[in-house]
Design an enzyme around this catalytic site. Structure first.
Site, PDB file in Angstrom:
ATOM      1  N   ASN A 166      14.790  57.925  64.847  1.00  0.00           N
ATOM      2  CA  ASN A 166      16.193  58.221  64.640  1.00  0.00           C
ATOM      3  C   ASN A 166      16.629  57.771  63.129  1.00  0.00           C
ATOM      4  O   ASN A 166      16.757  56.987  62.725  1.00  0.00           O
ATOM      5  CB  ASN A 166      16.953  57.019  65.563  1.00  0.00           C
ATOM      6  CG  ASN A 166      16.629  57.317  66.930  1.00  0.00           C
ATOM      7  OD1 ASN A 166      17.089  58.061  67.344  1.00  0.00           O
ATOM      8  ND2 ASN A 166      15.729  56.395  67.602  1.00  0.00           N
ATOM      9  N   GLU A 167      16.685  58.775  62.475  1.00  0.00           N
ATOM     10  CA  GLU A 167      16.956  59.081  61.071  1.00  0.00           C
ATOM     11  C   GLU A 167      18.406  58.598  60.937  1.00  0.00           C
ATOM     12  O   GLU A 167      19.280  58.832  61.792  1.00  0.00           O
ATOM     13  CB  GLU A 167      16.519  60.445  60.428  1.00  0.00           C
ATOM     14  CG  GLU A 167      15.023  60.700  60.502  1.00  0.00           C
ATOM     15  CD  GLU A 167      14.256  60.069  59.815  1.00  0.00           C
ATOM     16  OE1 GLU A 167      14.682  59.028  58.980  1.00  0.00           O
ATOM     17  OE2 GLU A 167      13.030  60.431  59.461  1.00  0.00           O
TER      18      GLU A 167
END
Ligand code: GLP
Length: 640
Positions: A162-163
């Site tokens: 989850n950037e």
């Protein structure tokens, strides 16, 4: 795990954070928490559901859990697992797939039934990806939900994949990887261009539904993102910060990863402190930087306004305090890193005698030496010391195939010139390596011959860099430690013979002075392992008289430099010395970017080193000290 109530010093921390001296200690406690959970679930007649992570970080935890399985009979028969993520488009057999990683690091060593293991499928068709992600969520729900989720943290602040930009309620999905994440994975894939661009990851929302969350982080490279996640406001730009809203989330970190938390970095801001020498030093330099003034111009008012009235009471007035700290800083500067013979050394970082000194520079991988202390190395040689540089690990894993191909083709060309029949054994070897490379598939590991040649590529580069630093060829050692030769990134298993080789070198050289790095590095990195082996070797020789006289100096490494308040020896470099150092770094051709046209922000290693050394010099200058072109910095280390 018993977590003490938050103390005054922890007041700014929005997530409970436990700091351990070493990753191993943290993993002992966490593995205990996990085994308690598994046993409790067995009692209840229910499965225990674990959320698992990949990366270097959880490796010591998995090793401890495997130990509990083998030695203390902890069974995983009752455990169901869900992994966070997988690279998209990578087959399970790929050396870097998370499927393979989990098998090698954990599942193959415990008694978990195969059908209890869940990992997102990276090979699902693009059009089927959404359905696959929904199914994954469904499986988590059906299992009763995750009891305890293990997380690492990426330098972007990502959890799973989850950037930055991932929303708090995001679910399992296909995502695009951030360029920093791909840059960090470049080493695994031998080049950033080979790193997949997409991944399937559990969402932040999925992770937040786990009943307990434990995020692990080791090493100085994680320090700043840990502080942002723990002390900053929750924001999409740091997805790990969303854990602040979880009722039972905890960061479990080592001292190096904790370094940027306020209670460690600026303890006077969160309660009363004992104004020890080191805290005082830190505080004065911080104040100078904050008010943007040289040390000698700081006033009593400025100390008071910044919460340091207590410091003035015990050590003031400002005038006295300023002069004292200024002088201390002045005394860290020396053009004589091996000590200045026949000079009064009462205020110098290194002793005048003995002269010349036996100096041992330990470079975990080729290039660490010249990157972080190339200028100092040249000075030591020029000033007449007997310098030995030892490359601890051969570094073959970091050599791209194209470099080997170039070398074998050179050998073959040469053989062709020298003997019309195509040459002897050398040419045969070169020919066979070329065939092995041609037969190598994208996912294959290197053959022993290819690794051997890669090792030699790095040797010749190291020799060439040392030559530029003035070091005679006889003074270069290649230890080629077996842990590295027989291992792969994240999977090194150092053993007694590794330590013994370092101990044998120490006994032979009997150094008066040692330079080494890696004390703050992630423990399973090459630098972290090498430092630990050195520490053990040095400790095993503590009975020998020379070890008590020997001074150990740490260079920082890992693309950063010591904070000025940590520096105990600052070696200024002239413009020519800096240029020479850069030329030295440049000899490590296999380590240059293989793709000259880069995306934003990428800097070659020599550019990074130059910037670091210039920045240190600028910091000294801003504090009111002389203006140098560049500075290399060191800190002392001793056996506690
Ligand atoms: C990858 C993984 C993350 C992991 C991160 C940090 O991006 N998808 O789950 O936390 O790397 O890796 P490392 O532990 O090697 O620093």
């Amino acid at each position: 795990m018993k977590i003490p109530k938050r103390t005054e010093a922890e007041q700014l921390e929005r997530i409970r954070t436990s700091i351990y001296p070493k990753a191993a200690d943290a993993c002992t406690d966490l593995a205990r928490e996990i085994s308690d959970l598994i046993r409790a679930r067995v009692q209840e007649g229910k499965p225990a559901v674990l959320g698992l992570a990949t990366g270097s970080t959880p490796v010591p935890l998995y090793r401890e859990l495997i130990r509990l399985h083998r030695e203390e009979g902890l069974s995983f028969a009752n455990v169901h697992t869900f992994n966070l993520d997988e690279y998209f488009g990578l087959p399970r057999e790929h050396a870097q797939s998370y499927h393979r990683f989990m098998q090698q690091q954990f599942f193959a060593h415990i008694d978990i039934p195969a059908d209890h293991i869940h990992i997102p499928d990276g090979m699902v068709e693009r059009s089927a990806a959404y359905g696959h992600c929904q199914e994954y969520e469904e499986q988590i729900r059906e299992s009763g939900g995750i009891d305890l989720q293990i997380l690492g943290i990426g330098r972007t602040g990502h959890i799973g994949f989850n950037e930055p930009g991932s929303s708090k309620d995001s679910r399992t999905r296909l995502v695009t990887l951030d360029s920093l994440t791909r840059h960090d994975a470049a080493r695994d894939f031998l080049g950033e261009v080979n790193v997949p661009r997409y991944a399937v990851t559990m969402g932040v929302g999925t992770i937040l539904e786990a009943r307990r969350v434990r995020l692990l982080a080791w090493g100085d490279a994680k320090a700043s993102i840990v502080a942002r996640a723990v002390e900053g406001v929750p924001v999409e730009s740091v997805p790990a910060s969303f854990l602040q809203d979880h009722a039972d989330a905890q960061f479990v970190i080592d001292g190096a990863a904790a370094a940027e938390l306020t209670r460690i970095k600026r303890p006077w801001k969160v309660g009363e402190v004992k104004w020890s020498e080191s805290v005082t030093h830190k505080a004065v330099l911080w104040l100078a930087e904050t008010v943007k003034k040289p040390i000698l111009k700081l006033t009593d008012e400025e100390y008071s306004e910044h919460g340091m009235a207590g410091l003035l009471t015990s050590q003031g007035p400002a005038y006295d305090l300023n002069i004292r700290i200024f002088n201390q800083l002045q005394h860290t500067i020396t053009g004589w890193p091996g000590g200045k013979p026949d000079a009064d050394d009462s205020f110098r970082p290194e002793r005048a005698r003995p002269f010349p000194k036996q100096v041992l520079v330990l470079s975990p991988e080729p290039q660490d030496d010249v990157l972080y202390m190339g200028g100092t190395l040249s000075r030591l040689v020029k000033q007449g010391h007997r310098v030995t540089v030892a490359y601890v690990a051969s570094g073959n894993l970091a050599v791209p195939d194209s470099e080997v191909l170039r070398s074998v083709e050179l050998m073959l060309e040469m053989a062709g010139e020298l003997a019309a029949d195509g040459g002897g054994a050398d040419a045969q070897f070169a020919g066979s390596v070329r065939e092995q490379l041609a037969a190598k598939k994208t996912f294959d590991n290197d053959t022993p011959d290819v690794r051997r040649l890669k090792r030699l590529v790095r040797r010749s580069e190291s020799r060439s860099a040392c030559r530029i630093c003035g070091l005679p060829g006889d003074n270069i050692r290649f230890l080629d430690l077996p842990f590295y030769e027989n291992g792969h990134y994240r999977q090194f298993s150092p053993r007694a013979n590794d330590r013994e080789r370092i101990a044998a070198l120490l006994k032979e050289v009997r150094p008066d002075q040692i330079f080494i790095t890696g004390n703050l590095a992630e423990p399973s990195s090459v630098q972290g392992i090498c430092f630990d082996l050195f520490r053990q070797a040095f400790e095993s020789l503590a009975g020998e008289a020379w070890t008590r006289e020997c001074r150990v100096w740490l260079y920082r490494g890992s693309g950063s430099e010591w904070d000025v308040n940590e520096i105990e020896m600052a070696v200024p470099l002239s413009p020519d010395e800096l240029a020479n150092k850069i030329q030295g770094i440049y000899q490590h051709q296999s380590q240059r970017s293989q793709h000259p046209i880069r995306t934003s922000g990428h800097r070659e290693s020599w550019q990074q080193a130059e910037a670091i050394n210039r920045t240190t010099a600028e910091s000294y200058n801003r504090l009111g000290l002389a203006e140098y072109e560049a500075i290399e910095a060191f800190r002392r280390w001793s056996l506690k």
